[in-house]
Write an enzyme that holds these catalytic residues in place. Sequence first.
Site, PDB file in Angstrom:
ATOM      1  N   TYR A  28       0.829  -1.217   0.000  1.00 39.72           N
ATOM      2  CA  TYR A  28       0.000   0.000   0.000  1.00 39.72           C
ATOM      3  C   TYR A  28       0.857   1.257   0.000  1.00 39.72           C
ATOM      4  O   TYR A  28       0.477   2.284  -0.573  1.00 39.72           O
ATOM      5  CB  TYR A  28      -0.970  -0.025   1.194  1.00 39.72           C
TER       6      TYR A  28
ATOM      7  N   GLN B  37     -15.774   1.985  -5.057  1.00 48.80           N
ATOM      8  CA  GLN B  37     -14.981   0.855  -4.550  1.00 48.80           C
ATOM      9  C   GLN B  37     -13.507   1.250  -4.503  1.00 48.80           C
ATOM     10  O   GLN B  37     -12.694   0.530  -3.951  1.00 48.80           O
ATOM     11  CB  GLN B  37     -15.146  -0.370  -5.461  1.00 48.80           C
TER      12      GLN B  37
ATOM     13  N   HIS C  63     -14.778   0.687   0.239  1.00 47.66           N
ATOM     14  CA  HIS C  63     -13.621  -0.182   0.473  1.00 47.66           C
ATOM     15  C   HIS C  63     -12.494   0.552   1.195  1.00 47.66           C
ATOM     16  O   HIS C  63     -11.354   0.066   1.226  1.00 47.66           O
ATOM     17  CB  HIS C  63     -13.095  -0.756  -0.849  1.00 47.66           C
TER      18      HIS C  63
ATOM     19  N   THR D  46     -16.441  -0.988 -13.393  1.00 44.31           N
ATOM     20  CA  THR D  46     -16.284  -2.111 -12.465  1.00 44.31           C
ATOM     21  C   THR D  46     -16.658  -3.411 -13.169  1.00 44.31           C
ATOM     22  O   THR D  46     -17.577  -3.445 -13.972  1.00 44.31           O
ATOM     23  CB  THR D  46     -17.117  -1.914 -11.174  1.00 44.31           C
TER      24      THR D  46
HETATM   25  N1  APR Z   1     -12.864   3.052 -18.897  1.00 43.81           N
HETATM   26  C1  APR Z   1     -13.914   2.342 -18.410  1.00 43.81           C
HETATM   27  N2  APR Z   1     -13.809   1.099 -17.912  1.00 43.81           N
HETATM   28  C2  APR Z   1     -12.576   0.554 -17.883  1.00 43.81           C
HETATM   29  C3  APR Z   1     -11.428   1.224 -18.369  1.00 43.81           C
HETATM   30  C4  APR Z   1     -11.615   2.529 -18.896  1.00 43.81           C
HETATM   31  N3  APR Z   1     -10.579   3.239 -19.394  1.00 43.81           N
HETATM   32  N4  APR Z   1     -10.352   0.401 -18.217  1.00 43.81           N
HETATM   33  C5  APR Z   1     -10.814  -0.724 -17.650  1.00 43.81           C
HETATM   34  N5  APR Z   1     -12.143  -0.651 -17.455  1.00 43.81           N
HETATM   35  C6  APR Z   1     -13.037  -1.649 -16.859  1.00 43.81           C
HETATM   36  C7  APR Z   1     -12.608  -3.084 -17.110  1.00 43.81           C
HETATM   37  O1  APR Z   1     -13.146  -3.557 -18.324  1.00 43.81           O
HETATM   38  C8  APR Z   1     -13.218  -3.810 -15.897  1.00 43.81           C
HETATM   39  O2  APR Z   1     -14.546  -4.234 -16.187  1.00 43.81           O
HETATM   40  O3  APR Z   1     -12.989  -1.483 -15.455  1.00 43.81           O
HETATM   41  C9  APR Z   1     -13.273  -2.735 -14.807  1.00 43.81           C
HETATM   42  C10 APR Z   1     -12.254  -2.953 -13.719  1.00 43.81           C
HETATM   43  O4  APR Z   1     -12.588  -4.149 -13.060  1.00 43.81           O
HETATM   44  P1  APR Z   1     -11.670  -4.640 -11.840  1.00 43.81           P
HETATM   45  O5  APR Z   1     -10.242  -4.567 -12.239  1.00 43.81           O
HETATM   46  O6  APR Z   1     -12.249  -5.949 -11.378  1.00 43.81           O
HETATM   47  O7  APR Z   1     -11.866  -3.543 -10.717  1.00 43.81           O
HETATM   48  P2  APR Z   1     -13.114  -3.372  -9.749  1.00 43.81           P
HETATM   49  O8  APR Z   1     -14.371  -3.840 -10.395  1.00 43.81           O
HETATM   50  O9  APR Z   1     -13.086  -1.967  -9.255  1.00 43.81           O
HETATM   51  O10 APR Z   1     -12.751  -4.363  -8.527  1.00 43.81           O
HETATM   52  C11 APR Z   1     -13.633  -4.362  -7.418  1.00 43.81           C
HETATM   53  O11 APR Z   1     -12.106  -5.827  -6.248  1.00 43.81           O
HETATM   54  O12 APR Z   1      -9.931  -6.350  -5.810  1.00 43.81           O
HETATM   55  C12 APR Z   1     -11.058  -5.755  -5.280  1.00 43.81           C
HETATM   56  O13 APR Z   1     -11.136  -4.105  -3.625  1.00 43.81           O
HETATM   57  C13 APR Z   1     -10.818  -4.308  -4.970  1.00 43.81           C
HETATM   58  O14 APR Z   1     -12.340  -2.446  -5.192  1.00 43.81           O
HETATM   59  C14 APR Z   1     -11.781  -3.564  -5.873  1.00 43.81           C
HETATM   60  C15 APR Z   1     -12.838  -4.611  -6.164  1.00 43.81           C
END
Ligand code: APR
Length: 239
Positions: free
Chosen positions: A58, A95, A113, A181
């Site tokens: 972190y 998140q 989170h 997300t």
């Molecule tokens: N614009 C829009 N969407 C995007 C972009 C972009 N430039 N780049 C990536 N994405 C999308 C991806 O396609 C994916 O669906 O953002 C999403 C990111 O997904 P994750 O990496 O799974 O992140 P997230 O959904 O925030 O994860 C949720 O998981 O690991 C834990 O605590 C952590 O808060 C996090 C939670």
Amino acid sequence: MVPGLSFRIVILTGAGISKESGLDTFRDADGIWAKVRLEDVATPEGYARDPQRVLEFYNARRRSLLSGRVEPNRGHYALAELEQKWPGEVVLVTQNIDDLHERAGSNSLIHMHGELLKGRCDACGRVSTCRDDQTLDLSCDACGRTGKMRPHVVWFGEIPLEMERIYDVLAHCELFISIGTSGNVYPAAGFVREARLAGARTVELNLEPSQGASLFDQQVIGPATEIVPAFVARVLAGG
Ligand code: APR
């Protein structure tokens, strides 16, 4: 702006909205979980096993966030503009643990989170600002215990923050917008169901369809810096 429209809007954001600001997502091919095991750095068990490793994970993300190279993007600013100009309430549930929504001007914000720029004492629970590296020899300002300071971040297996308030606003909203997300992690991935139960219109803005894509009334595909400003403009115009 269409006179008369002033219902509550709830927005959920994930790592995708911060990607174009230079912060990695988690599950993209180049994401954080492709480089480090979440069991080692994002669980209470990982922290108990090797607290130094977790603090360093972190610390590196906090240094990057504060490096001056990471700024809010047009997607963050568009959501702040929506909060400012929409006559009804806008509640932004994120998140993300970065502070880019705050820096873009969003105020009605819930970090479910936790926050990278806050630390928490594992002994007494006191939460305080944290903009420097956390080390094991730090002592808590409130209880004085040493070696118990951890990131104020919700790990897997822990309960996300402000859930009662989140479910309350979801139960009384007319528009639910999910942005950047993957819909992999609960309870956030289930918010669209709560919004649908409340009779809200549900829209997903993402680079690709998420796990829960079929649950949304509408889908807008593209990068957040393009599709979020365009969608906000349509909402403000009554669309
Ligand atoms: N614009 C829009 N969407 C995007 C972009 C972009 N430039 N780049 C990536 N994405 C999308 C991806 O396609 C994916 O669906 O953002 C999403 C990111 O997904 P994750 O990496 O799974 O992140 P997230 O959904 O925030 O994860 C949720 O998981 O690991 C834990 O605590 C952590 O808060 C996090 C939670």
